[in-house]
Design an enzyme around this catalytic site. Structure first.
Site, PDB file in Angstrom:
ATOM      1  N   CYS A  78      -4.556   6.297  -6.327  1.00  0.00           N
ATOM      2  CA  CYS A  78      -4.550   5.778  -4.964  1.00  0.00           C
ATOM      3  C   CYS A  78      -3.628   4.563  -4.929  1.00  0.00           C
ATOM      4  O   CYS A  78      -3.838   3.607  -5.683  1.00  0.00           O
ATOM      5  CB  CYS A  78      -5.972   5.370  -4.586  1.00  0.00           C
ATOM      6  SG  CYS A  78      -6.108   4.519  -3.005  1.00  0.00           S
ATOM      7  N   CYS A 192       1.324   7.190  -0.599  1.00  0.00           N
ATOM      8  CA  CYS A 192      -0.128   7.381  -0.503  1.00  0.00           C
ATOM      9  C   CYS A 192      -0.366   8.743  -1.110  1.00  0.00           C
ATOM     10  O   CYS A 192       0.341   9.719  -0.767  1.00  0.00           O
ATOM     11  CB  CYS A 192      -0.566   7.356   0.966  1.00  0.00           C
ATOM     12  SG  CYS A 192      -2.272   7.911   1.204  1.00  0.00           S
TER      13      CYS A 192
HETATM   14  N1  DGL Z   1      -5.030   7.946  -1.090  1.00  0.00           N
HETATM   15  C1  DGL Z   1      -4.945   6.578  -0.793  1.00  0.00           C
HETATM   16  C2  DGL Z   1      -3.597   5.971  -1.202  1.00  0.00           C
HETATM   17  O1  DGL Z   1      -2.912   6.504  -2.033  1.00  0.00           O
HETATM   18  C3  DGL Z   1      -5.467   5.962   0.441  1.00  0.00           C
HETATM   19  C4  DGL Z   1      -6.045   6.707   1.568  1.00  0.00           C
HETATM   20  C5  DGL Z   1      -7.000   5.821   2.374  1.00  0.00           C
HETATM   21  O2  DGL Z   1      -8.159   5.775   1.959  1.00  0.00           O
HETATM   22  O3  DGL Z   1      -6.596   5.166   3.354  1.00  0.00           O
HETATM   23  O4  DGL Z   1      -3.234   4.933  -0.724  1.00  0.00           O
END
Ligand code: DGL
Length: 268
Positions: A78, A192
Site C-alpha cells: 500500500c 496506489c
Molecule cells: N491501496 C492503497 C495504496 O496503495 C490505498 C487505498 C486506500 O485505502 O485509500 O495507497
C-alpha cells in the site's frame, strides 16, 4: 541469523484488495510461498485518513498480525501506508519489511516529454516522501499529482464483479491532464496498489502514447531477493486472507480471491 521454517508465510498488508496486485507477481516468482493477505477493511480507505492516524494504526495492526501469523517477511502493499508509516513499522517490528513507494524513478527514466503524472490516493500525493522521490529521481522534470478516492472504490467493486462508473476513471485522468503542462504527460505512475486492478479502464481513458507504470514487479523481485536461500514448502498451498471486521464492508466472496491463490477467509 534466524532461519525461517518452510511454512513461515509472507504477510501482505493493504487497506483493501489493492495489495493483490503485488501478491500476483510475487506468486509468479515464489510459487510455493505460504501467503497471508491482510486487508484493513475497518480502516478502508486509507487515502482519507490523516498521517497521525495511519502512523499509529498501521504499526499496531501489523504488530497484531505478525504475532498471530509469525511471517518471515511483511510487505506493506500500500503506497499510502508505506509513504506515511514505513519507518514507524520498521522501528516497531523485528522482521524484514518491504514497502511500496510510487515508481517515480522508472517513470523518470521512461519519459521523453519530461512530464510525469502521479495518480495515487489523496493522502499519498500530499506526502513529503513524494517530494523527496521527485527531487532525487526526477530532478529537472515536471511531476504532476492527482489523488483519486473514486478509483479505490472502483477497484474494490471490480474485484467483486460489480460495475464501475467510467466517469470516475475519466475524472481521474482529467485530474492530471487538466493541470498546466498535463497535456504533455507521457508516463503515469499508478501510485496506489488498487489502481492496476483498473489497468484496462485507465489505459482506455489515458489514450495512446501514455505509458502506465507501477512498482509491483520490482517489489516482487525485492521479496525474492530478501528471501533468497530460504526454505519453502515443496508444493503450493492455498493462502489465507484476513480482514479486519467492518459492518459496512464485509469481505468479498472467496471466488474473487481464488485467482490469487487464496483458499480461506478469516476476520479479526
Ligand atoms: N491501496 C492503497 C495504496 O496503495 C490505498 C487505498 C486506500 O485505502 O485509500 O495507497
Amino acid at each position: 541469523m534466524h532461519i525461517p521454517a518452510a511454512h513461515a508465510p509472507i504477510l501482505f498488508f493493504d487497506s483493501g484488495l489493492g495489495g493483490l496486485t503485488v501478491l500476483g507477481p510475487t506468486r509468479a516468482l515464489l510459487p510455493t510461498a505460504p501467503i497471508v493477505y491482510a486487508a484493513d477493511y475497518a480502516g478502508l480507505p486509507y487515502g482519507k485518513k490523516s498521517n497521525e492516524e495511519l502512523a499509529a494504526r498501521v504499526p499496531a495492526l501489523l504488530g497484531r498480525l505478525v504475532e498471530r501469523y509469525q511471517p518471515r517477511l511483511a510487505v506493506i502493499a500500500c503506497n499510502t501506508a508505506s509513504t506515511i508509516a514505513l519507518a514507524h513499522v520498521r522501528a516497531a517490528l523485528d522482521l524484514p519489511i518491504v514497502g511500496t513507494v510510487p515508481a517515480i524513478k522508472p517513470a523518470a527514466e521512461l519519459t521523453r516529454t519530461g512530464v510525469i503524472g502521479v495518480l495515487g490516493t489523496e493522502a499519498t500525493v500530499r506526502q513529503p516522501y513524494v517530494d523527496d522521490l521527485s527531487a532525487r529521481f526526477a530532478n529537472g522534470k515536471t511531476v504532476l499529482r492527482h489523488g483519486s478516492p473514486g478509483l479505490v472504490t472502483g477497484a474494490e467493486a471490480k474485484l467483486r464483479g460489480e460495475p464501475i462508473d467510467p466517469a470516475v476513471v475519466e475524472r481521474a485522468i482529467a485530474g492530471l491532464r487538466d493541470q498546466p503542462g498535463g497535456d504533455r504527460i507521457d508516463v503515469i505512475v499508478l501510485a496506489c496498489t488498487h489502481f492496476p486492478l483498473l489497468h484496462d479502464e485507465l489505459r482506455a481513458a489515458a489514450g495512446p502514447g501514455i505509458a502506465l507504470i507501477d512498482g509491483a514487479a520490482g517489489i516482487a523481485r525485492r521479496i525474492a531477493h530478501l528471501t533468497e536461500g530460504q526454505i519453502w514448502p515443496d508444493t503450493m498451498s492455498p493462502g489465507i486472507a484476513v480482514f479486519t471486521r467492518s459492518d459496512d464492508n464485509p469481505p468479498p466472496p472467496l471466488a474473487a480471491l481464488a485467482p490469487y491463490g487464496i483458499g480461506a477467509i478469516e476476520t479479526i
